[in-house]
Design a protein around this motif. Structure first.
Motif, PDB file in Angstrom:
ATOM      1  N   LYS A 105       1.254  -1.751 -10.140  1.00 12.72           N
ATOM      2  CA  LYS A 105       0.888  -0.628  -9.277  1.00 12.72           C
ATOM      3  C   LYS A 105      -0.356   0.016  -9.862  1.00 12.72           C
ATOM      4  O   LYS A 105      -0.363   0.444 -11.024  1.00 12.72           O
ATOM      5  N   ILE A 106      -1.422   0.060  -9.045  1.00 13.78           N
ATOM      6  CA  ILE A 106      -2.703   0.625  -9.486  1.00 13.78           C
ATOM      7  C   ILE A 106      -2.958   1.898  -8.693  1.00 13.78           C
ATOM      8  O   ILE A 106      -2.933   1.896  -7.464  1.00 13.78           O
ATOM      9  N   ILE A 143      12.298   2.150  -5.177  1.00 14.37           N
ATOM     10  CA  ILE A 143      10.885   1.970  -5.500  1.00 14.37           C
ATOM     11  C   ILE A 143      10.264   3.355  -5.718  1.00 14.37           C
ATOM     12  O   ILE A 143      10.955   4.369  -5.586  1.00 14.37           O
ATOM     13  N   ASP A 144       8.973   3.371  -6.074  1.00 16.93           N
ATOM     14  CA  ASP A 144       8.272   4.633  -6.371  1.00 16.93           C
ATOM     15  C   ASP A 144       9.005   5.424  -7.450  1.00 16.93           C
ATOM     16  O   ASP A 144       9.128   6.655  -7.386  1.00 16.93           O
ATOM     17  N   CYS A 145       9.479   4.720  -8.458  1.00 13.57           N
ATOM     18  CA  CYS A 145      10.263   5.371  -9.509  1.00 13.57           C
ATOM     19  C   CYS A 145       9.416   6.277 -10.401  1.00 13.57           C
ATOM     20  O   CYS A 145       9.967   7.127 -11.118  1.00 13.57           O
ATOM     21  N   HIS A 167      14.260   7.967   2.891  1.00 15.32           N
ATOM     22  CA  HIS A 167      14.490   6.605   3.385  1.00 15.32           C
ATOM     23  C   HIS A 167      13.381   5.647   2.971  1.00 15.32           C
ATOM     24  O   HIS A 167      13.531   4.436   3.130  1.00 15.32           O
ATOM     25  N   GLY A 168      12.259   6.169   2.463  1.00 16.58           N
ATOM     26  CA  GLY A 168      11.129   5.304   2.129  1.00 16.58           C
ATOM     27  C   GLY A 168      11.193   4.719   0.736  1.00 16.58           C
ATOM     28  O   GLY A 168      10.496   3.738   0.444  1.00 16.58           O
ATOM     29  N   HIS A 204       0.849  -1.196   0.000  1.00 17.40           N
ATOM     30  CA  HIS A 204       0.000   0.000   0.000  1.00 17.40           C
ATOM     31  C   HIS A 204       0.876   1.234   0.000  1.00 17.40           C
ATOM     32  O   HIS A 204       1.904   1.295   0.675  1.00 17.40           O
ATOM     33  N   GLY A 205       0.492   2.233  -0.800  1.00 12.92           N
ATOM     34  CA  GLY A 205       1.232   3.488  -0.859  1.00 12.92           C
ATOM     35  C   GLY A 205       0.305   4.670  -0.917  1.00 12.92           C
ATOM     36  O   GLY A 205      -0.928   4.529  -0.980  1.00 12.92           O
TER      37      GLY A 205
END
Length: 636
Positions: free
Chosen positions: A37-38, A156-158, A142-143, A19-20
């Motif tokens: 990723k949706i 991640i979260d690129c 850091h996340g 979850h993001g």
């Protein structure tokens, strides 16, 4: 749920696995390599174009180090873009679980400083690769960095990266203040074009947290007027470490690592945090870390401690008294290979204290009155006789010329008064007295120094210390048993602490507690609900009464969920750490006792050497005092 990729092929979506803020991550059925990723909300046209570009710009090296978009996902064949496919990342954990000392004990129990250095080098390499491809991470924090047990790292979260293709920029519209450089602290990210120089500020923050046990480089005690938030400290370049911290009105938190302990990376941190231009590049960091990796020493007292070999002592040992850093859960050899305390202690006991060596005494010297003093006394006698003759002469003359008797007496008194005044104006007696007192002071002061450096006090103190270590060594097994018994008796409190330690402040929302506050709390050792103590939190700069109460309320809410399990065994990791502490302490004492005999012999020899070296000065001071006393008594 069935979606469609960019070529119109159906993609079956399975269970949610993450979850993001922008969207959730789902399994892709029939694929072990991809995930989806949706997004929670509809995607803008600019975002859709950006994702199309990212799919085109994907390269093998980027896919190796990041969760880079591989293909877009639509709700229908030609429908709306709702997400994208990306590489699946398994068995990786958030980077802050590694650099936080308390979380590291559970998540990476065998990680020691060399491992942290290797991860730091890998992080620098990952940054350099993204930069070489022409992109900017932007939202460095850091996340969005993960690490596994082998030290490999991945982004991640690129989809938030700033992408550039043919001078066409797709900006990064988000950022975390704790990792944002000073020049961007008050800038609107939606319109700001980021640079690699901005990225490497955030990189330096992460590397500092990695190498300095989770401490934020700008979190410290502000010595100026009022309080300064973490973000304000960043904006004003108030780096809390290094020799210049005092001039920046900052003090690093207690029990933290000195900047010099970071060896060849130390000047790079100062470049990164004290200026806005020409910050160290990712490749520069990688090279400096490599030099530091080749410059490590292993602590003799604690084999889990590695440190920069430019230091004279291990910096981790004193810090271990406050928090467990590198006492790993792996089994150490509990038995000493060749240590027998009996003959070692017999040798220590056989060493006799150094013989007392007397300092020369002033009475040992036979001194005569100085010629200058005798001459002065002779002059004084002549002066008095002269005065007497003058007075008598004045009386005789007064009788001859008929001056009245009272006037003659007055004349004689005036002459005598002048003589007395002249005599008192001389400072010779006062100078002799001062010389005598100075000689007494110098002799007494040197005598105290003589007793310390040539006496047996240092020897007796060291022998007493060794005796205490011997007693502690013999009682270590019983001490360990008592500690384990205490753990059993305090099982409920220990279970409660373990329960609270699962709730990290980093991962929750507490009213009024922003990212800056969280970084500050971690810099002062507050990582989880188990670490929260009201008085300790209240003393942390920038927290205050209101925020302390908010933190305490959150902790109490968590604690209310705790359920005691009386039949639950003590965590084996806790027992292993306790046993390892005992083993390390045993090794420390063995080292001290083994070297004890040499140290005592050295103290005996040092006493003799000091006496020989100081004897000329002692004789000189004793003789000076004897002479000063004779001169003063002669004239007095």
């Amino acid at each position: 749920m069935k979606l469609y990729d960019g070529h119109g092929n159906p993609v079956s979506i399975g269970e949610k696995i993450g979850h993001g803020g922008e969207g959730d991550v789902y399994e892709v059925i029939h694929s072990q390599k991809w995930v989806a990723k949706i997004y929670h909300k509809s995607v803008s046209a600019e975002k859709e174009e950006k994702l199309h570009k990212m799919v085109i710009l994907a390269t093998p090296v980027l896919l190796e180090l990041t969760a880079w978009p591989l293909d877009i996902l639509r709700d229908r064949v030609s429908g709306n873009l709702v997400g994208f496919l990306m590489p699946r990342i398994d068995d990786f954990k958030p980077i802050h679980l590694l650099y936080g000392p308390k979380s590291r004990q559970h998540e990476f129990p065998d990680a020691e400083w060399p491992f942290l250095l290797q991860v730091s080098a890998n992080i620098s390499y990952a940054f350099s690769i993204v930069h070489e491809q022409g992109h900017v991470i932007g939202d460095v924090n850091h996340g969005n960095l993960l690490v596994n047990d082998q030290g490999m790292v991945k982004f991640i979260d690129c989809d938030s990266f700033q992408i550039c293709e043919k001078n066409c920029y797709f900006l990064c519209e988000v950022g975390v203040s704790t990792h944002t450089p000073p020049e961007l602290q008050c800038v609107n990210f939606r319109t700001a074009r980021r640079t690699h120089n901005h990225d490497v500020f955030g990189l330096a923050v992460i590397l500092f947290q990695m190498l300095a046990m989770g401490r934020h480089p700008f979190s410290g005690n502000y010595t100026g007027t009022g309080e300064v938030s973490l973000e304000k400290a960043i904006q004003e370049h108030r780096f809390a470490y290094g020799s210049g911290a005092i001039s920046r009105k900052m003090q690093q938190p207690p029990g933290t690592l000195d900047l010099v302990a970071l060896g060849p990376t130390a000047p790079l941190f100062e470049r990164a945090f004290l200026q806005d231009e020409n910050r160290p590049t990712a490749m520069e960091w990688q090279e400096a870390i490599s030099v530091l990796q080749d410059s490590l020493a292993q602590c003799k007292d604690n084999p889990s401690h590695y440190y920069f070999n430019g230091l004279s002592t291990c910096p981790w040992c004193p810090m271990e008294h406050q928090i467990s850093l590198f006492i790993t859960a792996k089994n150490l050899n509990s038995e000493s290979e060749s240590f027998d305390i009996t003959p070692i202690w017999a040798n220590i006991k056989s060493i006799l204290p150094p013989a007392s060596i007397a300092m020369p005494n002033p009475s040992d010297f036979s001194c005569k009155t100085s010629i200058s003093v005798k001459k002065h006394v002779e002059k004084e006698k002549i002066r008095l006789i002269t005065a007497f003759v003058v007075v008598i002469s004045a009386l005789i003359i007064s009788r001859i010329i008929g001056i009245s008797g009272w006037l003659a007496i007055l004349l004689g008194l005036v002459v005598m008064t002048l003589e007395i005044v002249l005599r008192r104006t001389t400072d010779f007696p006062e100078a002799l007295q001062a010389k005598y007192y100075r000689a007494v002071h110098e002799f007494n002061a040197f005598q105290k120094e003589w007793i310390i450096s040539t006496g047996d006090s240092a020897f007796l103190k060291k022998r007493s210390e060794l005796a205490r270590l011997k007693l502690e060594y013999e009682n270590l097994p019983e001490y360990e048993k008592r500690k384990i018994l205490r753990l059993k008796n305090e099982r409920q409190e220990n279970q409660r602490t373990q329960f609270l330690s699962k709730f990290r402040i980093e991962n929750v929302k507490i009213a009024g507690i922003g990212n800056g506050h969280k970084a500050t709390l971690q810099s002062y050792g507050i990582e989880t609900a188990a670490d929260i103590d009201g008085l300790q939190v209240l003393e942390i700069p920038g927290i205050g009464v209101m925020l302390t109460n908010q933190i305490l309320e959150w902790r109490d809410e968590i604690a209310a969920r705790f359920i005691f399990e009386p039949n639950k065994e003590i965590d084996p990791i806790i027992i292993a750490k306790l046993k390892n502490r005992t083993i390390i302490r045993r090794r420390q004492i063995e080292t001290s006792l083994t070297h004890g005999e040499t140290v005592l012999h050295h103290l005996v020899e040092e006493t003799k050497t000091n006496a020989i070296a100081k004897m000329p000065q002692a004789k000189k001071l004793a003789k000076n005092l004897a002479q000063a006393k004779v001169d003063w008594e002669f004239i007095r």
